[in-house]
Design a protein around this motif. Structure first.
Motif, PDB file in Angstrom:
ATOM      1  N   ILE A   1       0.845  -1.209   0.000  1.00 21.28           N
ATOM      2  CA  ILE A   1       0.000   0.000   0.000  1.00 21.28           C
ATOM      3  C   ILE A   1       0.876   1.254   0.000  1.00 21.28           C
ATOM      4  N   ASN A   2       1.967   1.197   0.762  1.00 22.56           N
ATOM      5  CA  ASN A   2       2.890   2.342   0.757  1.00 22.56           C
ATOM      6  C   ASN A   2       3.430   2.597  -0.656  1.00 22.56           C
TER       7      ASN A   2
ATOM      8  N   LEU B   1       0.655   4.150  -2.681  1.00 24.44           N
ATOM      9  CA  LEU B   1       0.422   5.569  -2.333  1.00 24.44           C
ATOM     10  C   LEU B   1       1.542   6.449  -2.870  1.00 24.44           C
ATOM     11  N   ALA B   2       2.759   5.939  -2.799  1.00 27.03           N
ATOM     12  CA  ALA B   2       3.889   6.735  -3.287  1.00 27.03           C
ATOM     13  C   ALA B   2       3.788   7.003  -4.784  1.00 27.03           C
TER      14      ALA B   2
ATOM     15  N   LYS C   1      -0.272  13.756  -5.381  1.00 28.74           N
ATOM     16  CA  LYS C   1      -0.522  14.144  -3.993  1.00 28.74           C
ATOM     17  C   LYS C   1      -2.023  14.216  -3.671  1.00 28.74           C
TER      18      LYS C   1
ATOM     19  N   ARG D   1      -3.551  10.793  -3.416  1.00 32.54           N
ATOM     20  CA  ARG D   1      -3.029  10.120  -2.224  1.00 32.54           C
ATOM     21  C   ARG D   1      -3.706  10.664  -0.966  1.00 32.54           C
ATOM     22  N   THR D   2      -3.823  12.003  -0.938  1.00 33.61           N
ATOM     23  CA  THR D   2      -4.447  12.635   0.225  1.00 33.61           C
ATOM     24  C   THR D   2      -5.890  12.160   0.377  1.00 33.61           C
TER      25      THR D   2
ATOM     26  N   PHE E   1      -7.198   9.381  -0.643  1.00 33.38           N
ATOM     27  CA  PHE E   1      -7.222   7.981  -0.222  1.00 33.38           C
ATOM     28  C   PHE E   1      -6.959   7.873   1.274  1.00 33.38           C
ATOM     29  N   VAL E   2      -5.919   8.572   1.716  1.00 28.49           N
ATOM     30  CA  VAL E   2      -5.551   8.478   3.136  1.00 28.49           C
ATOM     31  C   VAL E   2      -6.649   9.088   4.006  1.00 28.49           C
ATOM     32  N   GLN E   3      -7.243  10.189   3.529  1.00 25.42           N
ATOM     33  CA  GLN E   3      -8.305  10.803   4.327  1.00 25.42           C
ATOM     34  C   GLN E   3      -9.506   9.866   4.464  1.00 25.42           C
TER      35      GLN E   3
ATOM     36  N   TYR F   1      -9.437   6.334   4.011  1.00 25.74           N
ATOM     37  CA  TYR F   1      -9.191   5.001   4.570  1.00 25.74           C
ATOM     38  C   TYR F   1      -8.253   5.001   5.779  1.00 25.74           C
ATOM     39  N   TRP F   2      -7.634   6.146   6.034  1.00 26.77           N
ATOM     40  CA  TRP F   2      -6.861   6.220   7.277  1.00 26.77           C
ATOM     41  C   TRP F   2      -7.625   7.064   8.300  1.00 26.77           C
TER      42      TRP F   2
ATOM     43  N   GLU G   1     -13.162  19.591   1.527  1.00 26.09           N
ATOM     44  CA  GLU G   1     -11.748  19.933   1.672  1.00 26.09           C
ATOM     45  C   GLU G   1     -11.065  20.129   0.318  1.00 26.09           C
TER      46      GLU G   1
ATOM     47  N   LEU H   1     -12.729  20.917  -2.531  1.00 24.91           N
ATOM     48  CA  LEU H   1     -13.607  21.713  -3.398  1.00 24.91           C
ATOM     49  C   LEU H   1     -14.120  20.884  -4.578  1.00 24.91           C
TER      50      LEU H   1
ATOM     51  N   ILE I   1      -3.689  -0.502   6.299  1.00 31.15           N
ATOM     52  CA  ILE I   1      -3.703   0.913   5.892  1.00 31.15           C
ATOM     53  C   ILE I   1      -3.336   1.783   7.086  1.00 31.15           C
TER      54      ILE I   1
ATOM     55  N   ILE J   1       0.413   2.656   7.451  1.00 30.67           N
ATOM     56  CA  ILE J   1       1.140   3.248   6.320  1.00 30.67           C
ATOM     57  C   ILE J   1       2.164   4.274   6.792  1.00 30.67           C
TER      58      ILE J   1
ATOM     59  N   PHE K   1       2.638  10.008   4.833  1.00 31.09           N
ATOM     60  CA  PHE K   1       1.355  10.101   4.127  1.00 31.09           C
ATOM     61  C   PHE K   1       0.249  10.560   5.083  1.00 31.09           C
TER      62      PHE K   1
ATOM     63  N   GLU L   1       0.707  14.224   5.690  1.00 30.24           N
ATOM     64  CA  GLU L   1       0.356  14.983   4.491  1.00 30.24           C
ATOM     65  C   GLU L   1      -1.156  15.143   4.343  1.00 30.24           C
ATOM     66  N   ALA L   2      -1.891  14.121   4.739  1.00 33.07           N
ATOM     67  CA  ALA L   2      -3.347  14.125   4.504  1.00 33.07           C
ATOM     68  C   ALA L   2      -4.133  14.581   5.721  1.00 33.07           C
TER      69      ALA L   2
ATOM     70  N   ARG M   1      -8.715  24.841   6.163  1.00 34.39           N
ATOM     71  CA  ARG M   1      -8.903  24.784   4.723  1.00 34.39           C
ATOM     72  C   ARG M   1     -10.377  24.563   4.396  1.00 34.39           C
ATOM     73  N   ARG M   2     -11.029  23.700   5.190  1.00 36.36           N
ATOM     74  CA  ARG M   2     -12.452  23.450   4.958  1.00 36.36           C
ATOM     75  C   ARG M   2     -13.265  24.702   5.239  1.00 36.36           C
TER      76      ARG M   2
END
Lengths: 187, 234
Positions: A126-127, A130-131, A135, A138-139, A141-143, A145-146, A157, A159, B10, B13, B17, B20-21, B27-28
Motif C-alpha cells: 500500500i505504501n 500511495l507513493a 498528492k 493520495r491525500t 485515499f488516506v483521508q 481510509y486512514w 476539503e 472543493l 492501511i 502506512i 502520508f 500529508e493528509a 482549509r475546509r
C-alpha cells in the motif's frame, strides 16, 4: 512543548509525557476516534488506550512524527473497538462504510496466525501504491481510509462534489486492487 | 486476511502520508467562507450600484464615467476673459465641482477650450496605439485647453496620441465616436486629458454628450466654434 521534548519525557519515563500528549494531541486523537466510533465514552477510552500504548511502546520506539504515530495507535485502537462493537451489534459509524468499500479489495476470510506478517506485506504494498499516486489522490485515499473521513468532508476539503469524490475513490480502490495483484500480495 | 486486517494495514502506512493528509479544518472553513463571502460581496455591490446605473439621478455621474480628480476648467471661472462662463445657468465651467458630475453640452465644452481639433484615426498600431491626423482646427476662446474630435472606434486608446503639450496647456477635451450598428456613428465617450505638472497626460472621462452623431457634430462644429471664437476684436 515540541515533539522531541515530549518524546524525551517518554524516554525519561516521566508521567508528564502522558499529560503533555493529552494536552497537545488529545483533540486530534479524539477526532480520529470519533470518525470510527459513535459512543463518546468509547472515544475517550480509545484515546486513553492509545496514550497508554504510546507509554508502553516509547521506548524502544522513537517516532519521527509523533502526531502520525499517536494517530495510528488511536486509529488501530478505535478499529479494534469498532470491530468488537460490530460483533455485538452491526452499525458503527464511518468505519462500517469504509469496511464495505474495502470488501471490494479482499475476499472475506478469518484472521489467521500469519496475519501480522501479511499485514506487514500489505502495508508495504500500500505504501508503494500511495507513493505512486499524485498528492491529491493520495491525500484523498488516506483521508478516506486512514482518517475515515466521510466523502462529504473530503469533497469540501478538496472543493469537489461528493459524487466526484466517490468516483475517484472507486477508481483508487480498483487501482489498489490491481497494484496488490501485481505485487503478489496474498490476500 | 479479512477486511479489518486491510484496514489495519492501511493504518500502518508511512507516517509521512498520514501527516500529508491530515484534515485541515481551516482549509475546509475557507472553502465554505470564500464562496459565501464572494457571493455576499457581489450582492452588496449589485444592491448599491444597480439602482444608480438604472436610474441615475441629476447630479450623479453615469456608469463607466469617472469624476476628474480635479475639476477641469475650474480655473476658468475666475478669469477675466470669460467671466460669464461661471455664471451660465448649469454651466460646468464655473469652478463648480459639479463639473464632472453632470452632462455637458457641446457649446459648454467648446466654450472652455481654445482650440477644437477635428482629427481622424489614420493607423492602428500594436497594443491599440492609434495615430491621428488633424483635419481641421478651430481656435476658440480660452488659451489653456484644446478640444480634439477623434473619429475612431470604441475602446480607442489614447496612448498613441501624438500630442506635445505646450507651456500653459492644461487640458484637452476629446470626443470618440463609435459605430452605432446601423451604419452611422455616435459619441459614446468624451473625456478630458489633463496635462500634469510633469508634462505627462492623464486621461479622465468626464461625461457623455447628449444626442450628437459624429456627422452632426462635424457639421455643427464650425458654426459653434465661430460663434464662440473670441478674437481680440471681440
Amino acid at each position: 512543548m515540541n515533539d522531541p521534548d515530549v518524546i524525551k519525557l517518554y524516554f525519561e519515563r516521566s508521567e508528564q509525557a502522558v499529560s503533555e500528549t493529552k494536552q497537545k494531541y488529545g483533540n486530534y486523537m479524539r477526532s480520529i476516534a470519533k470518525r470510527i466510533l459513535r459512543d463518546e465514552r468509547d472515544v475517550e477510552e480509545v484515546v486513553s488506550d492509545a496514550v497508554l500504548a504510546a507509554w508502553n511502546s516509547i521506548p524502544p520506539e522513537s517516532p519521527r512524527d509523533l502526531a502520525a504515530y499517536l494517530g495510528r495507535l488511536c486509529r488501530n485502537a478505535a478499529v479494534d473497538r469498532a470491530r468488537a462493537n460490530s460483533r455485538k451489534k452491526r452499525g458503527g459509524g464511518e468505519y462500517e462504510a469504509v469496511l464495505d468499500e474495502i470488501a471490494e479489495l479482499v475476499p472475506s476470510a478469518e484472521a489467521g496466525p500469519e496475519e501480522a506478517a501479511e499485514r506487514l506485506a500489505v502495508t508495504g504494498a500500500i505504501n508503494g501504491f500511495l507513493a505512486s499516486l499524485p498528492k491529491k489522490k493520495r491525500t484523498m485515499f488516506v483521508q478516506r481510509y486512514w482518517y475515515l473521513m466521510s466523502e462529504g468532508e473530503i469533497a469540501r476539503e478538496h472543493l469537489m462534489t461528493r459524487s466526484a469524490v466517490s468516483m475517484q475513490l472507486s477508481r483508487l480502490r480498483a487501482a489498489l486492487k490491481e497494484h496488490l495483484k501485481k505485487e503478489d500480495v496474498d490476500l | 486476511m479479512n477486511n479489518d486486517g486491510v484496514i489495519k494495514s492501511i493504518g500502518d502506512i508511512d507516517p509521512e502520508f498520514i501527516k500529508e493528509a491530515r484534515p485541515d479544518s481551516r482549509r475546509r472553513l475557507w472553502a465554505r467562507v470564500v464562496p459565501a463571502a464572494a457571493l455576499a460581496l457581489i450582492l452588496l455591490i449589485g444592491i448599491f450600484t444597480l439602482p444608480k446605473i438604472l436610474w441615475p439621478r441629476e447630479g450623479e455621474y453615469t456608469a463607466g464615467l469617472q469624476p476628474t480628480a480635479e475639476p477641469v476648467g475650474a480655473e476658468y471661472g475666475g478669469q477675466d476673459s470669460t467671466p460669464e462662463l461661471g455664471s451660465v445657468p448649469g454651466s460646468t465651467y464655473g469652478g463648480d465641482v459639479d463639473y464632472c458630475l453632470r452632462r455637458v453640452t457641446l457649446e459648454e465644452m467648446i466654450a472652455a477650450s481654445d482650440l477644437v481639433v477635428h482629427a481622424e484615426c489614420t493607423a492602428v498600431g500594436e497594443a491599440r496605439k492609434y495615430t491621428f491626423r488633424v483635419m481641421d482646427s478651430y481656435p476658440v476662446s480660452l488659451p489653456e485647453s484644446i478640444v480634439l474630435m477623434i473619429p475612431s472606434y470604441h475602446g480607442t486608446s489614447l496612448e498613441g496620441l501624438e500630442y506635445s503639450p505646450k507651456e500653459g496647456d492644461r487640458s484637452i477635451l476629446f470626443f470618440v465616436n463609435t459605430p452605432d450598428g446601423e451604419g452611422g456613428t455616435r459619441y459614446t465617450y468624451n473625456g478630458v486629458i489633463r496635462v500634469l505638472d510633469d508634462g505627462t497626460l492623464k486621461n479622465d472621462s468626464i461625461s457623455d454628450l447628449a444626442d450628437y452623431t459624429y456627422d452632426g457634430l462635424v457639421k455643427a462644429l464650425p458654426e459653434l466654434a465661430e460663434k464662440l471664437i473670441k478674437t481680440p476684436e471681440n
